[in-house]
Design a protein around this motif. Sequence first.
Motif, mmCIF file in Angstrom:
data_model
loop_
_atom_site.group_PDB
_atom_site.id
_atom_site.type_symbol
_atom_site.label_atom_id
_atom_site.label_comp_id
_atom_site.label_asym_id
_atom_site.label_seq_id
_atom_site.Cartn_x
_atom_site.Cartn_y
_atom_site.Cartn_z
ATOM 1 N N GLN A 1 0.830 -1.204 0.000
ATOM 2 C CA GLN A 1 0.000 0.000 0.000
ATOM 3 C C GLN A 1 0.865 1.254 0.000
ATOM 4 O O GLN A 1 0.581 2.232 -0.706
ATOM 5 N N ASP B 1 -1.279 1.380 -6.195
ATOM 6 C CA ASP B 1 -2.086 1.064 -7.380
ATOM 7 C C ASP B 1 -1.641 -0.222 -8.067
ATOM 8 O O ASP B 1 -2.198 -0.593 -9.103
ATOM 9 N N TRP C 1 -1.058 -4.016 -9.244
ATOM 10 C CA TRP C 1 -1.859 -5.233 -9.257
ATOM 11 C C TRP C 1 -0.911 -6.421 -9.130
ATOM 12 O O TRP C 1 -0.232 -6.797 -10.080
ATOM 13 N N ARG D 1 -6.163 -9.936 -2.359
ATOM 14 C CA ARG D 1 -6.314 -9.036 -3.510
ATOM 15 C C ARG D 1 -5.155 -9.270 -4.471
ATOM 16 O O ARG D 1 -3.985 -9.250 -4.104
ATOM 17 N N SER E 1 -11.785 -9.574 -7.658
ATOM 18 C CA SER E 1 -11.286 -8.288 -8.160
ATOM 19 C C SER E 1 -11.644 -7.100 -7.286
ATOM 20 O O SER E 1 -11.448 -5.957 -7.687
ATOM 21 N N GLY E 2 -12.166 -7.338 -6.093
ATOM 22 C CA GLY E 2 -12.591 -6.245 -5.235
ATOM 23 C C GLY E 2 -11.450 -5.595 -4.471
ATOM 24 O O GLY E 2 -10.279 -5.978 -4.575
ATOM 25 N N ARG E 3 -11.800 -4.612 -3.685
ATOM 26 C CA ARG E 3 -10.834 -3.895 -2.862
ATOM 27 C C ARG E 3 -10.497 -4.710 -1.615
ATOM 28 O O ARG E 3 -11.283 -5.530 -1.168
ATOM 29 N N SER F 1 -9.291 -4.027 2.413
ATOM 30 C CA SER F 1 -9.135 -2.983 3.425
ATOM 31 C C SER F 1 -9.138 -3.606 4.811
ATOM 32 O O SER F 1 -9.412 -4.808 4.973
ATOM 33 N N ARG G 1 -12.792 -7.769 2.039
ATOM 34 C CA ARG G 1 -12.806 -7.648 0.580
ATOM 35 C C ARG G 1 -14.180 -7.148 0.183
ATOM 36 O O ARG G 1 -15.188 -7.645 0.707
ATOM 37 N N GLU G 2 -14.258 -6.197 -0.746
ATOM 38 C CA GLU G 2 -15.568 -5.685 -1.125
ATOM 39 C C GLU G 2 -15.557 -5.119 -2.529
ATOM 40 O O GLU G 2 -14.524 -4.684 -3.059
ATOM 41 N N ASP G 3 -16.707 -5.154 -3.150
ATOM 42 C CA ASP G 3 -16.957 -4.444 -4.388
ATOM 43 C C ASP G 3 -18.315 -3.770 -4.253
ATOM 44 O O ASP G 3 -18.847 -3.629 -3.145
ATOM 45 N N GLU H 1 -19.612 -7.452 0.516
ATOM 46 C CA GLU H 1 -18.469 -7.269 1.392
ATOM 47 C C GLU H 1 -18.222 -8.595 2.102
ATOM 48 O O GLU H 1 -19.160 -9.238 2.573
#
Length: 551
Positions: free
Chosen positions: A331, A336, A338, A373, A476-478, A480, A493-495, A499
């Motif tokens: 982070q 950014d 991948w 991720r 493919s989600g975020r 956090s 993990r969420e999109d 969540e």
Amino acid sequence: MNVHNNLERSKATKLSSDWWHGGVIYQIYPRSFQDSNGDGIGDLKGISARLDYIASLGVDAIWISPFFKSPMKDFGYDVSDYRDVDPMFGSLEDFKELLDQAHAKGLKIMIDLVLSHTSDQHPWFSESRSSRENPKSDWYVWADPKSDGTPPNNWLSIFGGSAWQWDARRLQYYLHNFLTSQPDLNFHCPDVQDALLDVARFWLDLGVDGFRLDTINFYFHDKELRDNPALPMDQRNASIAPAVNPYNHQDHLFSKSQPENIPFLERLRALTDEYEGRACLGEVGDAQRGLEIMGEYTSGDKRMHMCYAFEFLEKRALTASYTKHVFDQLQTKAGDAWPCWAFSNHDVQRHASRWNLDDAATRQHAVLMMCLRGSACLYQGEELGLREAEVPFEKLQDPYGIEFWPEFKGRDGCRTPMVWAVQDEQSGFSTAEPWLPVSAQQAEHAVDRAEADPQSMLNHYRRAIALRHAHPALSSGRLSEMNEMGPVLTFLREDSSEEIFCAFNLGSDTTEVTVPDGSWQTIGQELGGIEGGHTITLTASQFCLMIRKKG
């Protein structure tokens, strides 16, 4: 969840041009996957014969390690002809047939491009070394000796010793970051860049879906050939080379990872973007700055689609604190980026042995991989839970292991033949004696035995991959809220639609975890995940996954 329904899902999801984003890639080391002609060496027709098996895993793509013409001093990573198949693996027609059959089953094919160096038997090198005036005289990295005849600087080879080899024809040294038979190409020469981009175009025109790019940060060297500084003892990291190798004594500031690399990567990306749905996966070999380089190389949409570093290929276990450290660094240095995570590959000890995982921990790590991720790389046999094979010295093939034996046993232990059938000759890999011995211990976990057991490691991996594909937040989600609670790693993990709360006990101490407020439903129980609640008590190797829908 029916693990054999993965194939239809694969066909549907792979129509997307960003199939690589969160995709699962299956690495094949072709010498050791399946022999089709009885010579003891795996080949392209052998891979074609096993495509149904690969598709049944639910993976998105296959990465095939090099099969180009080669003298095989480093088993294909020393290329003598970039545009043809080595006869031991078959023919170009065999590859085209493999490509067509894979596409028909919804599988992408990525090939391993080794661009930083060639074999010393490549025609380019033969011409370059013939004189100092020929048209390809500057296609490789040549340098005069110091006044005392010693190499031009202190750069070291990953395979041990100086990175410079004397050549009596030119009365100069040439650079080799790997074996002396693997001279480095000179990327400062525009003609070299153009020639290599033409190679990539050749395979793209043939229909490959992408490239795994070997040692991507080794392309350029410092033009001034400045000495690398010494690396303090407390900063040495044996993730790239074994601890017994003096390569670890240097900070490789000038022999690799040069800023000129980025414009070339942008040229390569621009080329692949001319073709729909193609992807570039770069291997970043740098023990000190791997994540930082990953961030540079995948920044924006003009460089590599994804890269993988060596953080999870190290001997250091995936504790909660270390995993959080890696993601914190990612982070900070490469927010950014991948990533593409791998626990095992053809160059490192298999992770079940490297981290001394029992069956429960191996299953848990498989689920963790599918929840992180990034994209994911699985290495052939990983889905069977294979441990490192023991290969006696007299059977070794790897020059790296032969050089540093017995303190470092090389890479042959992870490259032994795939085990397909318990009772068959050579476990179904070949009808002849194979190039490396089949492991009797691995044979006990052969595919036919695993297929017959609904609770086998193989079927566990199928379920884990299916879970990832069933939830866009996982694929493919975020990511956090990553935290460590003693031995327990937790994250979200969420999109836009869901969540998922993930908790993994990566240690041995039983720990209670408080779940974030909200209306959660447990998932992943078919993988061995425990039932969730407001609080969760996790013992060693247990995990819990919980989901809540949005909107």
